[in-house]
Design a protein around this motif. Structure first.
Motif, PDB file in Angstrom:
ATOM      1  N   SER A   1      47.773  -1.676  13.505  1.00  0.00           N
ATOM      2  CA  SER A   1      47.758  -2.634  14.674  1.00  0.00           C
ATOM      3  C   SER A   1      47.418  -4.168  14.249  1.00  0.00           C
ATOM      4  CB  SER A   1      46.853  -2.171  15.868  1.00  0.00           C
ATOM      5  OG  SER A   1      46.981  -2.939  16.846  1.00  0.00           O
ATOM      6  N   GLN A   2      46.454  -4.121  13.647  1.00  0.00           N
ATOM      7  CA  GLN A   2      46.028  -5.525  13.176  1.00  0.00           C
ATOM      8  C   GLN A   2      47.213  -6.014  11.811  1.00  0.00           C
ATOM      9  OE1 GLN A   2      44.008  -7.339  14.220  1.00  0.00           O
ATOM     10  NE2 GLN A   2      42.657  -6.196  15.639  1.00  0.00           N
ATOM     11  N   ALA A   3      47.515  -5.226  11.165  1.00  0.00           N
ATOM     12  CA  ALA A   3      48.609  -5.507  10.302  1.00  0.00           C
ATOM     13  C   ALA A   3      49.713  -6.145  11.010  1.00  0.00           C
ATOM     14  CB  ALA A   3      49.061  -4.226   9.200  1.00  0.00           C
TER      15      ALA A   3
ATOM     16  N   ILE B   1      38.262  -9.066   9.443  1.00  0.00           N
ATOM     17  CA  ILE B   1      39.404  -8.142   9.009  1.00  0.00           C
ATOM     18  C   ILE B   1      39.919  -8.362   7.730  1.00  0.00           C
ATOM     19  CG2 ILE B   1      41.697  -7.944   9.375  1.00  0.00           C
ATOM     20  CD1 ILE B   1      41.283  -8.800  12.204  1.00  0.00           C
ATOM     21  N   ALA B   2      39.636  -9.775   7.120  1.00  0.00           N
ATOM     22  CA  ALA B   2      40.183 -10.087   5.735  1.00  0.00           C
ATOM     23  C   ALA B   2      39.590  -9.022   4.617  1.00  0.00           C
ATOM     24  CB  ALA B   2      39.822 -11.527   5.398  1.00  0.00           C
ATOM     25  N   VAL B   3      38.434  -8.635   4.813  1.00  0.00           N
ATOM     26  CA  VAL B   3      37.710  -7.771   4.129  1.00  0.00           C
ATOM     27  C   VAL B   3      38.587  -6.304   3.977  1.00  0.00           C
ATOM     28  CG1 VAL B   3      35.792  -6.222   3.754  1.00  0.00           C
ATOM     29  CG2 VAL B   3      35.427  -8.576   4.699  1.00  0.00           C
ATOM     30  N   THR B   4      39.132  -5.983   4.872  1.00  0.00           N
ATOM     31  CA  THR B   4      40.185  -4.489   4.811  1.00  0.00           C
ATOM     32  C   THR B   4      41.644  -4.801   4.880  1.00  0.00           C
ATOM     33  OG1 THR B   4      39.657  -4.285   7.063  1.00  0.00           O
ATOM     34  CG2 THR B   4      38.339  -3.106   5.509  1.00  0.00           C
ATOM     35  N   ILE B   5      42.185  -5.757   5.494  1.00  0.00           N
ATOM     36  CA  ILE B   5      43.374  -6.271   5.520  1.00  0.00           C
ATOM     37  C   ILE B   5      43.679  -7.070   4.161  1.00  0.00           C
ATOM     38  CG2 ILE B   5      45.341  -7.062   6.790  1.00  0.00           C
ATOM     39  CD1 ILE B   5      44.938  -4.724   7.972  1.00  0.00           C
TER      40      ILE B   5
ATOM     41  N   HIS C   1      45.688   3.467  22.442  1.00  0.00           N
ATOM     42  CA  HIS C   1      46.103   2.122  22.167  1.00  0.00           C
ATOM     43  C   HIS C   1      47.413   2.054  21.455  1.00  0.00           C
ATOM     44  CE1 HIS C   1      41.843   1.083  22.996  1.00  0.00           C
ATOM     45  NE2 HIS C   1      41.499   2.189  22.436  1.00  0.00           N
ATOM     46  N   PRO C   2      48.648   1.659  22.241  1.00  0.00           N
ATOM     47  CA  PRO C   2      49.761   1.449  21.409  1.00  0.00           C
ATOM     48  C   PRO C   2      49.800   0.038  20.423  1.00  0.00           C
ATOM     49  CG  PRO C   2      50.087   1.737  23.675  1.00  0.00           C
ATOM     50  CD  PRO C   2      48.366   1.622  23.603  1.00  0.00           C
TER      51      PRO C   2
ATOM     52  N   SER D   1      43.313   3.280  15.351  1.00  0.00           N
ATOM     53  CA  SER D   1      44.329   2.795  16.148  1.00  0.00           C
ATOM     54  C   SER D   1      44.321   1.241  16.441  1.00  0.00           C
ATOM     55  CB  SER D   1      44.605   3.346  17.572  1.00  0.00           C
ATOM     56  OG  SER D   1      43.279   3.175  18.286  1.00  0.00           O
ATOM     57  N   THR D   2      43.142   0.716  16.200  1.00  0.00           N
ATOM     58  CA  THR D   2      42.947  -0.672  16.274  1.00  0.00           C
ATOM     59  C   THR D   2      41.755  -1.013  15.434  1.00  0.00           C
ATOM     60  OG1 THR D   2      41.221  -0.462  18.299  1.00  0.00           O
ATOM     61  CG2 THR D   2      43.585  -0.863  18.669  1.00  0.00           C
TER      62      THR D   2
END
Length: 736
Positions: free
Chosen positions: A46-48, A17-21, A78-79, A39-40
């Motif tokens: 969602s991850q942020a 995730i750290a590559v894009t967030i 995916h809420p 959405s996920t």
């Protein structure tokens, strides 16, 4: 750059995730940048949110999703996770997006859209289970699910979840809620914003803070104290001028909130909705346009501008700047209690500008215009407060003189507000002025105010507000007015020396129900008639009804009127009478004599085209001292009534009545007993006015008075000049 690290069991996932967030820390706040419209997964919103939830402090979620155009995040399957740490989610950080810069309209460029997928999709968009969050620059659409996916089962784009959490202090600004980023497509949710927290701000005074809240079942539901709603377009597209974007309900209020304000830019524009605002209790609504379009131009309006279901609300205020413009709606303000609850009262409606509302401006009980009633004894929404009645307006280039009166609760101070209504060809309304009056012990507050402003040919209307904050409906033009009660007190003798009262029922298309009473024992006067009896006769002399002791017949009907006599020996009759002339005879049982009162009450509600009791004429003997002939009338309705009052003596002699009073003197008094006018011989005063009525007395020694009387109670007293005695008539006639 600092990488957010999760617990060890998720270490591998977070390395990816750290590559894009991207996360950066500035002055204690961490920025999380969304780089994917998924959405996920990696780079998603969602991850942020998940990462921000793991970071203490006020973080920011920014956007840098690659590619041109709108980035739609489909949340139907995916809420998003609930937000549980303070964060600012800023859609305007997406490259190419920008906040609104227009004072009128909205030129915001929104490039991030959160979509719930409609009826089969997500139940909520952003759910906040924490404090002090900000959301700006996003479009929310399609959170209208019918699935029971959460306790927000009907769908809400933004939720302040205060059920099990402290969720307050949020700011929602610069968003499209129910409108797609193109500004032209309405795709609403069941609820735009469900604000269950407190101390929240929806919108703001700057153009950049404006939210567009449109196309939803309910635009806003406000359930937290001290919430502030300012500067928004509710029910309109971003231009503020197109139809097809209305909410079924613009704003539903369940708490003491503040909608609008007096600062520049604080007012909301609420138009094109089924109901603009629904209020329960303790809310303030000020400085808004409710019905007009952006810029204040002619609008689509709302079916109901403001629906008040509870108590202690303030709509406008004494300061003119606190007033709202409430125009182009079906009903402007409707006060109607919720079923099974006490009446909605203490709702102040002050300094607002009402015009071009199709049905009514202020409607107490949502049943159309409510006429004034004598002494304001009725009950209901805002206590069905009586409005002032304006009897005359005198215009000049520099001033306006307004004369009239208020009949309401005795010995009470009221705030009267007077408004100028422009003609329908150029509709508008302006506050002319505010004045305080105090009613007398008889409930009357006559007024004669001069305002330092010319109004041309515009008309004047007015409202009254009591000390508890109950504001009336407006004084209506061409209001209905009628005699509601007529009565006479005189001495009943023997033989032909009885009380004979005549009255006329005018043509009305219905047979009004009247109550007749003959009172004696309950008068508490020395020499009162001990046992009165009453006979009602039609125009041809036939007997219509008779009664001796009121409980012997019609007891149930008489009790139902609430006007049953206080003594069982007194007489009463209830009858429905077609138009025509009637005579009531009051005599004493077994030839008794004494002082009695005969009364006629109209029991039907006042109607605009009906004037039922048009005249009363009572014949009785006039003695000396207190043994005089006294006639009374109650005028009810929404306008002043011109009347002629006559005292006839010599004319009776010409008609063959023996012992007619040779020279009657007539006095007219108001409800407090103050003398309004007095006349001896009718030609000495008001000769032209009396002659023009078409019913002047036939003898110069008879007396008459023409007056314009406000709704209230009045008394006419007939005496003999220089203590003369004899038989006389006292008469009240309605005049056009």
């Amino acid at each position: 750059m600092n990488i957010k690290i999760a617990p060890f069991r998720r270490f591998a996932v977070l390395l990816f995730i750290a590559v894009t967030i991207l996360s950066t820390t500035t002055s204690g706040a961490t920025n999380f940048t969304v780089t994917s419209a998924s959405s996920t997964g990696p780079g998603s919103l969602s991850q942020a949110i998940a990462l921000a939830n793991q970071t203490a402090g006020a973080d920011r979620i920014l956007f840098n999703v690659p590619g041109a155009g709108v980035k739609k995040i489909d949340l139907s399957q995916h809420p998003l996770p609930a937000v549980r740490e303070a964060v600012t989610i800023d859609g305007y950080t997406q490259p190419g997006a920008k906040a609104n810069s227009l004072t009128v309209g909205d030129d915001a460029v929104i490039l991030i859209q959160l979509d719930g997928g409609g009826p089969s999709g997500a139940s909520a968009g952003l759910v906040f289970q924490t404090t002090n969050c900000t959301v700006r620059g996003l479009s929310f659409t399609g959170f209208s699910t019918t699935q029971d996916l959460s306790r927000f089962k009907y769908g809400a784009a933004i939720v302040f979840d205060s059920n099990l959490f402290v969720s307050r202090g949020h700011v929602i600004e610069g968003n499209f809620i129910g409108v797609a980023p193109d500004g032209s497509t309405a795709r609403g949710s069941y609820t735009g914003i469900f604000a269950g927290g407190g101390n929240d701000t929806i919108g703001g005074t700057s153009p950049a803070a404006r939210n567009i809240i449109a196309g939803n079942r309910v635009g806003l539901t406000l359930s937290g104290a001290e919430q502030l709603v300012q500067g928004n377009y509710i029910g309109l597209d971003p231009t503020g001028k197109k139809t097809g974007f209305g909410n079924t309900v613009g704003v539903r209020v369940n708490a003491p909130v503040h909608i609008g304000g007096t600062a520049p830019g604080a007012g909301n524009i609420i138009s094109n909705n089924g109901t603009g605002i629904i209020l329960t209790s303790d809310a303030t609504v000020e400085g808004n346009l409710i019905g007009p379009l952006a810029g204040g131009t002619r609008g689509f309006g709302n079916d109901i501008g403001i629906a008040v279901n509870g108590s202690r609300n303030r709509i406008g205020g004494l300061d003119q700047n606190e007033g709202n413009v409430i125009a182009y709606n079906g009903r402007g303000v409707s006060v109607l209690s919720q079923e099974g609850r006490p009446p909605a009262t203490q709702n102040r409606i002050l300094s607002n500008r009402f015009f071009a509302n199709r049905l009514i401006a202020i409607d107490l009980h949502q049943d159309g215009h409510t006429p004034d009633d004598y002494l304001d004894a009725d009950e209901g929404e805002n206590t069905l407060q009586n409005f002032p009645v304006i009897s005359s307006v005198v215009r000049s280039a520099a001033a306006t003189k307004v004369t009239g009166g208020l009949n309401s609760a005795p010995s009470t101070s009221f705030t009267l507000q007077f408004f100028v209504n422009q003609p329908s060809s150029n509709p508008g309304q302006a506050l002319l002025g505010t004045r305080i009056v105090t009613t007398s012990g008889a409930g009357d507050a006559p007024f004669d105010f001069t305002f330092p402003k010319g109004i041309g040919e515009a008309t004047i209307t007015a409202t009254a507000t009591d000390p508890s904050g109950n504001t009336s409906e407006f004084f209506p033009p061409n209001g209905a007015v009628q005699f509601a009660n007529i009565s006479t007190r005189a001495t009943v003798g023997t033989g032909d020396n009885i009380i004979i009262a005549g009255f006329i029922i005018g043509p009305s298309g219905r047979a009004p129900t009247v109550l007749l009473r003959a009172l004696g024992p309950s008068l508490n006067l020395g020499g009162s008639l001990a046992d009165p009896q009453i006979v009602l006769r039609g125009s041809n002399g036939q007997q219509v009804a008779v009664n001796h002791d009121w409980k012997t017949s019609q007891e149930e009907k008489i009790r139902a009127t609430g006007l049953q006599p206080a003594d069982d020996r007194e007489a009463a009759v209830v009858a429905s009478l077609p138009s025509g002339q009637y005579t009531v005879q009051v005599s004493g049982a077994d030839g008794q004599a004494g002082i009695a009162v005969v009364e006629v009450y109209v029991l039907n509600p006042l109607e605009s085209d009906v004037s039922e009791l048009q005249n009363i004429s009572t014949r009785a003997r006039v003695g000396t001292g207190d043994d005089v002939l006294i006639g009374g009338v109650i005028i009810r309705g929404d306008a002043a009534q011109r009347v002629i009052v006559r005292a006839i003596g010599p004319d009776l002699a010409a008609a063959g009545i023996t012992e007619a009073l040779p020279d009657p003197v007539l006095e007219l008094h108001n409800g407090d007993g103050a003398l309004i006018a007095v006349n001896d011989n009718w030609r000495t005063d008001q000769k032209q006015q009396i002659s023009s009525t078409g019913i002047p007395p036939g003898d110069d020694r008879d007396a008459a008075i023409v007056a314009k009387l406000l709704p209230s109670g009045y008394t006419a007293i007939v005496r003999g000049k220089e203590n003369q005695t004899g038989v006389a008539l006292v008469e009240f006639y309605q005049l056009p």
